[in-house]
Structure formats: structure tokens, C-alpha cells
Motif scaffolding. Structure first.
Motif, PDB file in Angstrom:
ATOM      1  N   SER A   1       0.812  -1.220   0.000  1.00 15.16           N
ATOM      2  CA  SER A   1       0.000   0.000   0.000  1.00 15.16           C
ATOM      3  C   SER A   1       0.841   1.265   0.000  1.00 15.16           C
ATOM      4  O   SER A   1       0.305   2.367  -0.097  1.00 15.16           O
ATOM      5  CB  SER A   1      -0.933   0.012   1.218  1.00 15.16           C
ATOM      6  OG  SER A   1      -1.966  -0.936   1.068  1.00 15.16           O
TER       7      SER A   1
ATOM      8  N   ARG B   1      -1.989   4.214   0.305  1.00 14.73           N
ATOM      9  CA  ARG B   1      -3.316   4.093  -0.304  1.00 14.73           C
ATOM     10  C   ARG B   1      -3.532   5.137  -1.399  1.00 14.73           C
ATOM     11  O   ARG B   1      -4.642   5.595  -1.637  1.00 14.73           O
ATOM     12  CB  ARG B   1      -4.407   4.178   0.767  1.00 14.73           C
ATOM     13  CG  ARG B   1      -4.443   2.990   1.707  1.00 14.73           C
ATOM     14  CD  ARG B   1      -5.575   3.059   2.718  1.00 14.73           C
ATOM     15  NE  ARG B   1      -5.707   1.792   3.447  1.00 14.73           N
ATOM     16  CZ  ARG B   1      -6.603   1.567   4.403  1.00 14.73           C
ATOM     17  NH1 ARG B   1      -7.450   2.515   4.749  1.00 14.73           N
ATOM     18  NH2 ARG B   1      -6.655   0.388   5.006  1.00 14.73           N
TER      19      ARG B   1
ATOM     20  N   THR C   1      -2.286  -5.198  -2.538  1.00  9.56           N
ATOM     21  CA  THR C   1      -3.219  -4.071  -2.547  1.00  9.56           C
ATOM     22  C   THR C   1      -3.805  -3.887  -3.938  1.00  9.56           C
ATOM     23  O   THR C   1      -3.061  -3.745  -4.919  1.00  9.56           O
ATOM     24  CB  THR C   1      -2.524  -2.766  -2.122  1.00  9.56           C
ATOM     25  OG1 THR C   1      -2.026  -2.907  -0.784  1.00  9.56           O
ATOM     26  CG2 THR C   1      -3.499  -1.595  -2.155  1.00  9.56           C
TER      27      THR C   1
END
Length: 713
Positions: free
Chosen positions: A93, A110, A587
Motif C-alpha cells: 500500500s 493508499r 493491494t
């Protein structure tokens, strides 16, 4: 604010107990293992499966309703990791975000870039991330992925990276590490820990020196570091901890590439190409230091108070022969189609930052009828003071990415250094973790922040250069945790966060101006399971929304529309068997821009964010050969958009690394010999394609051999 009074009263009470009750103190000295029972909770949970970054105290990851990664000091030592850039590659991430060799290590989580002034922490206290943060005195790195409004206050929505300082050991520690890399980097480090004759006093000393020879030819430098951490068990109820560190780093920085003709990825270039290559090129000189304090006092088995503070100092002289644009083709940004690029003499000397942070909180456990509470309340303050001068950014000539050209330095002169930022952030926070039943827990928290800010915009019209603003925010955080089994937790969480607005780049029409603060919102659902006491698996599903910031067609840096990131994170961490340690991180991220009012942007992906990324790390102890272990890691990143309009994508890539370690005894002392080959297949790839400063592409490191030896005395 009540913080000073609280600190004085707690210290006074503790010192009074230490010296007014000598019999009690003497009993504690005779049984040192019991002295810290009230202060430090001995957890049966392995260190890599607990963290404090997800809340306000050290807690098992299983019971934390957030996605948290812990990278231990042992893992970093086993993989010969010496900087944060290499450490965070273990988490899919986390990505580079304008992470230039020789400059500041900068990341996104993210898909959201972290804020250099608030997203990096030392023991939970904000420190600037404007240079390489040393790891020699860090016990572990904790990463909270997602909003951290309750825990950290003002911070980017991606999350925070918290560096946990090494503390004194109860038994003597004497470790020496030496390392060499194939291009000439030489590294040495010393780690000392233990207790004095009076076991109430402990120490931890770390020293390191490094001659830096980067994979980018010519991006050379050196680094020196020293730190000390000390603790004083004033009484069985009171613990005082002090720490200090100092780092001096000097290294030539390696700028990135731009698109050829502003349309095409550069081809035929090498990862070792240094565009900052001129006779007048000088290293970026950075000196940083920290002085930290932490005081804990336990009133009884259920209630305790903590006071922590940190004074950070940062000083930088920034020199770069900076590549930008192509005047011959009137491309700004973009290199010329034949590889030519304009060279600018950039100098910014005497930059300083001196943020002071402090936090005081009280925590306790109590019951109201059938409900059991774990309660936290506190106050925090952050005072940021920056100084800088009117920098030089003057055209110097034209060079070429294939055949470098020498150009003369400009005649520019920097203006006097003056105060450019003076921000004060004060906050009050409260959290209550309520056990509703044996299987259900409710986490409810709230933080109120007051911000009083001043900015002087460098190189702007003096009549509009001074900007003052005051803001107040209320940030809620709510989570519900369900334990269907003792080793399984399911959670749902909602949170809000605030971050400082982005700052326009030096080539924007509103250069150096900061946008107003921006609110973000997150919804997250997750499940975690301790397959064994030493192996955890986890999955989280999240959505984050925040205002989109970009440089528009008129060259103004603006906030318009929305960035929405929806993702799925999968992980496994720990011992899969007696001989095998695994780390798996995957991710999948769907990032989308909307509401900008610009057809070429709406519906497009956010730049520099792969839709799929994975990282796998394995370490296997070979049972047939005593002391031998082998390790390997593999990283995959999907293609990434380079611009906000998604006209250009950089290809996906795979990177493999292999290593081995052999533990033995030399002259009666324990030793570990290690060797690692990174990027085994010597793949060329674009690791970082940031849209910052009109967009730059940074190649990943070519194949690199590292060998090291660790000696424990």
C-alpha cells in the motif's frame, strides 16, 4: 493550556516518592524485574503483532480496528535495510512519491501522498520528513494505513509512519555491524545498551557512519549519526525517558526525467544517469536533531498518565542543477524530443525548521454497570517555525540526457533568510473503548483542533506575500469490533481527517502558495485472524474521499473536484512454520477523479498509483545446515498513470531480490554474515512517476550486491 501544570505536578509527585520513601525504592532496586510492572505491560503478543500507532497505547493488532503494518528492527537487520525507502517496500500500500535519491524520502499510502510536516512521527510525535530519517536508533516502524485524524490530528489521508525509538535493554547489548555494497558504499554501526550499577538507570547508544555511493553515478555523499536514549525508573510508579539524536547528511541529489516532447517516455536511458551533473554541482547538506522526553506515572493498576514532548531541528542547504522543460520547443514541462533539457541553477540556503510538539494524556479502565471502559483523554500542541530565503532559480543552459553538456552557473544571488511559516496547532482528544459484551467492542473518539497559521510566500509580490488564517475542526472516529472467536476480529470503522492544503510548485503561477486545509472521509471494513500466536492474516476494504489538488491548464495549483480511492488490502505476517517466516502484502486500488469540471480529468485514475501491487518476502532457516538461512522477496507493481489526464502510462514491473545469512561463532563471539542481491535480473523500471513539480520519472535501482557482518560482544 493545562499541559505545563500537569507535567510539573506529575514530576513533583514522582520525585517526591523516589526520595521521600527510600525503603520502598530500595525494595524496588533489589527486584528490578518488578520495578516497571505498573509502567510497562508485559505482552505475550509478539512485537511485530502489536503497535501503538492505531490508537493511544500499545495494543495487539488483532484488537485494533485499522490496517496497521509493523516492520521490526530484526526484519530490517536480516534484509540489510538501512533506509525507510527499502523498508516500506514490504507493504504494497506504500509507494514512492517524489522520492529522489539524495533528497527527502517521500511516500504515499493508499494512493495519497504523505505530508512532510505531519505524517511522519517519532514515538507518536510529529517530526518533519524532509530528509532521510535514520533507522539505527529505531526499534520498529509502525504504519497506520488510512485516516489518522483522531490519532494524529492534521495529517494526510493516506496515514502516518511512526518510528519507534530503541530503549535501554535490561541485559548488556554490544553489537557492531559493517557493510559494503558493490558501488563503493561502506557502512558501519554500533549499538550499545544496558543498565548502570543502579538498575534504575538504563542507556541505549547508537552510532553510525556511511560513505554513500548510489546506483546513480555521481550521486555520492556521506552520513554521520549518533543517538542516546536513557531512562530512569524514579519509583515503581514513575518512569522518565529521554532521547536525543543528531544526523549530518551530505549527498548530491538525482533529479528525475520528464517526457520527451512532453508525450513519450524516455528510452535508451540508464538508471545510473545523473542529470544533476555539472562542475558546480554541490551536495544537499542536511543536519537534523531531536530531543525527546517521555514521562509515565501510574496512579494504580487501572489509571496512568503520560507526558511526551519533542524538539526537532532541521537545517538544509539545497543545491541542484535542476532539469526542467525545453525552451527550444517551448515545452514547460517536457524535455525536447531529442533528449535536450533546460538546466536551472537552483539554490536555497539556510532553510530551517524547528517544530516543537507536546502531548499529555490520562488513561484508565473502569466499569459502568455491565459496560467496561478503556478511556483516554488528552491535550496536544504543535508549534512549527520555518525559515528560508528567496531562492535562486535561474536558467543556466541546455544539456542532454544522452550526451551531457557543461553549462555555466548563473549569477543569481539568494535573498536574506526570514521566517516563512509560524503555525500553532492545539488540540483536545478523547476516546472510549467500551466492551459491550464478551464479543463486542465499540471504539468512539473525537479530536478538536485549533490552527493559527502564518505563511510568507517566497518569491511572491511583497504586498500579498503574507498570509494569515485561523481554522477549527472537529474530527470523529467510530469503530465496532466483533470477535466471533478469540483469535478472530471483524471490524467496521468510520473516520474523518484534516490535512494542510498542498503547496504549489516553483513553476506554478501561484508558486509556493499553500491551499486551505482539506477534510477527508473514510469507511473501512476488515477482518483479522491469528492463525497461530506468531502468524496473522488480515483483509481490509476501504473507501477514502478528499478534494483533488492539481495544476490546471492556466498553470495555477488548485483544489477542484474529488479524489476517491477504493481498495482491498490482503496481508499475512509471521512464522508459517518453525523454519519459515513469511510476509505477504497485496493491494488492489481503484482511484478515480471526478467533479473537476474538466472533461480530460473526470473519470481518470489518480497519477502514480498502480491498480494492483504485491510484495512477498520469505525467510527460510535451512535445518540441514546449522546457522544458515536464505531469503527472497518479489515485488510487482501494475502500470501507473503519469499525468492527471492519463495520457501516459508507465509499464508494470517485477523486481526480485535474493539473500542469505549465516550465523556462527568467531573467537567465542556470536556473528552473522549476510549477503543480498537486489533486483537480481537487473530490470529497468520506473519506480516513481510523481506529478509533483509538473511531473518527474525516477528509475528504480539496478542490480546491487550488499554484504555485511554483525558481531555481538
Amino acid at each position: 493550556m493545562p499541559t505545563p501544570n500537569l507535567s510539573v505536578s506529575l514530576l513533583t509527585l514522582a520525585i517526591a516518592q523516589a526520595f521521600a520513601a527510600p525503603v520502598f525504592a530500595a525494595d524496588a532496586v533489589d527486584t528490578p524485574s518488578s520495578m516497571a510492572e505498573v509502567i510497562v505491560t508485559a505482552s505475550k503478543v509478539p512485537a511485530a503483532q502489536r503497535a501503538s500507532v492505531g490508537g493511544f497505547s500499545d495494543a495487539p493488532l488483532l484488537q485494533t480496528p485499522a490496517a496497521v503494518t509493523v516492520i521490526s528492527q530484526q526484519t530490517m537487520q536480516d534484509l540489510q535495510i538501512r533506509n525507510t525507502s527499502d523498508a516500506v517496500r514490504l507493504d504494497a500500500s506504500i509507494n514512492d512519491a517524489y522520492n529522489a535519491v539524495g533528497y527527502a524520502e517521500q511516500f504515499s499510502i493508499r494512493g495519497f501522498k504523505l505530508d512532510n510536516n505531519s505524517s511522519y512521527r517519532k514515538d507518536g510525535i510529529a517530526i518533519p520528513g524532509d530528509t532521510q530519517i535514520p533507522l539505527e536508533n529505531k526499534e520498529r516502524i509502525e504504519v497506520l494505513k488510512g485516516l489518522a485524524g483522531l490519532q494524529a490530528g492534521m495529517a494526510a489521508p493516506g496515514g502516518v509512519i511512526d518510528f519507534i525509538v530503541k530503549r535501554p535493554t535490561n541485559t548488556p547489548l554490544r553489537t557492531v555491524t559493517v557493510e559494503a555494497r558493490e558501488r563503493g558504499t561502506v557502512y558501519g554501526a554500533l549499538d550499545l545498551g544496558g543498565r548502570l550499577d543502579d538498575p534504575r538507570f538504563g542507556y541505549r547508544i547508537n552510532v553510525a557512519a556511511e560513505r554513500l555511493r548510489s546506483y546513480v553515478k555521481g550521486a555520492d555523499g556521506n552520513r554521520k549519526f549518533i543517538s542516546g536514549a536513557f531512562d530512569w525508573q524514579i519509583s515503581p510508579q514513575a518512569l522518565l525517558q529521554l532521547d536525543a539524536d543528531y544526523q549530518d547528511k551530505s549527498q548530491i541529489t538525482a533529479p528525475g526525467f520528464q517526457l520527451l516532447g512532453n508525450t513519450t517516455l524516455p528510452t535508451g536511458v540508464s538508471a545510473d544517469t545523473l542529470l544533476n551533473l555539472q562542475p558546480w554541482t554541490r551536495p544537499v547538506d542536511t543536519i537534523t536533531s531531536n530531543l525527546g522526553l517521555r514521562f509515565q506515572y501510574a496512579f494504580d493498576d487501572n489509571w496512568h498518565a503520560t507526558l511526551s514532548a519533542n524538539q526537532h531541528s532541521f537545517k538544509r542547504d539545497d543545491y541542484t542543477a535542476f532539469p526542467y522543460g525545453c525552451g527550444a520547443q517551448e515545452l514547460f514541462p517536457g524535455f525536447c524530443s531529442n533528449g535536450d533539457y533546460d538546466v536551472y541553477d537552483y539554490r536555497s540556503l539556510g532553510e530551517t525548521k524547528k517544530p516543537l510538539s507536546a502531548q499529555a494524556m490520562i488513561q484508565g479502565k473502569f466499569a459502568t454497570g455491565a459496560l467496561h471502559h478503556e478511556f483516554t483523554a488528552g491535550v496536544a500542541t504543535f508549534h512549527r517555525k520555518d525559515r528560508a530565503g528567496r531562492y535562486v532559480y535561474d536558467y543556466a543552459g541546455t544539456s542532454n540526457i544522452y550526451q551531457p553538456v557543461i553549462v555555466p552557473i548563473s549569477n543569481g544571488v539568494q535573498g536574506p533568510v526570514r521566517e516563512t511559516r509560524n503555525d500553532k496547532e492545539n488540540s483536545v482528544f478523547v476516546q472510549d473503548i467500551v466492551s459491550l459484551s464478551a464479543n463486542w467492542k465499540l471504539h468512539a473518539g473525537l479530536r478538536h483542533i485549533d490552527v493559527d497559521g502564518f505563511q510568507y510566500v517566497l518569491n511572491a509580490d511583497p504586498s500579498v506575500a503574507e498570509v494569515r488564517a485561523k481554522h477549527a475542526f472537529l474530527l470523529p472516529n467510530l469503530a465496532l469490533v466483533y470477535n466471533p472467536l478469540d483469535n478472530v476480529a471483524v471490524y467496521g470503522a468510520y473516520s474523518q481527517g484534516m490535512e494542510h492544503g498542498g503547496t504549489a510548485g516553483i513553476n506554478a503561477a501561484n508558486a509556493n502558495q499553500e491551499l486551505s486545509p482539506s477534510r477527508s472521509k473514510q469507511i473501512e471494513f476488515g477482518v483479522k485472524a491469528d492463525i497461530t500466536p506468531e502468524l496473522m492474516v488480515a483483509a481490509s476494504l476501504f473507501q477514502i474521499r478528499k478534494g483533488l489538488e492539481f495544476q490546471n491548464a492556466d498553470s495555477f495549483f488548485v483544489r477542484a473536484g474529488q479524489a476517491q480511492h477504493r481498495g482491498l488490502e490482503l496481508s499475512a505476517q509471521g512464522k508459517a512454520s518453525a523454519d519459515l517466516n513469511i510476509g505477504v502484502s497485496v493491494t488492489a486500488l481503484n482511484s478515480q477523479q471526478s467533479g473537476t469540471g474538466v472533461a480530460s480529468l473526470d473519470g481518470k485514475r489518480v497519477p502514480n498509483v498502480p491498480a494492483l501491487k504485491s510484495a512477498i518476502n520469505l525467510d527460510y532457516r535451512v535445518p540441514q545446515v546449522a546457522g544458515l538461512s536464505v531469503n527472497g522477496s518479489w515485488e510487482y507493481s501494475g502500470k501507473k498513470a503519469f499525468e492527471f489526464n492519463n495520457n501516459t502510462f508507465v509499464p508494470s514491473y517485477h523486481v526480485a531480490n535474493l539473500g542469505a545469512a549465516y550465523a556462527l561463532r568467531l573467537a567465542g563471539k556470536q556473528a552473522v554474515l549476510r549477503a543480498t542481491v537486489n533486483n537480481v535480473f537487473d530490470k529497468f523500471y520506473w519506480r516513481d512517476v510523481t506529478p509533483e513539480s509538473d511531473g518527474y520519472l525516477f528509475p528504480g535501482a539496478s542490480r546491487t550486491l550488499k554484504v555485511s557482518a554483525q558481531f555481538d560482544f
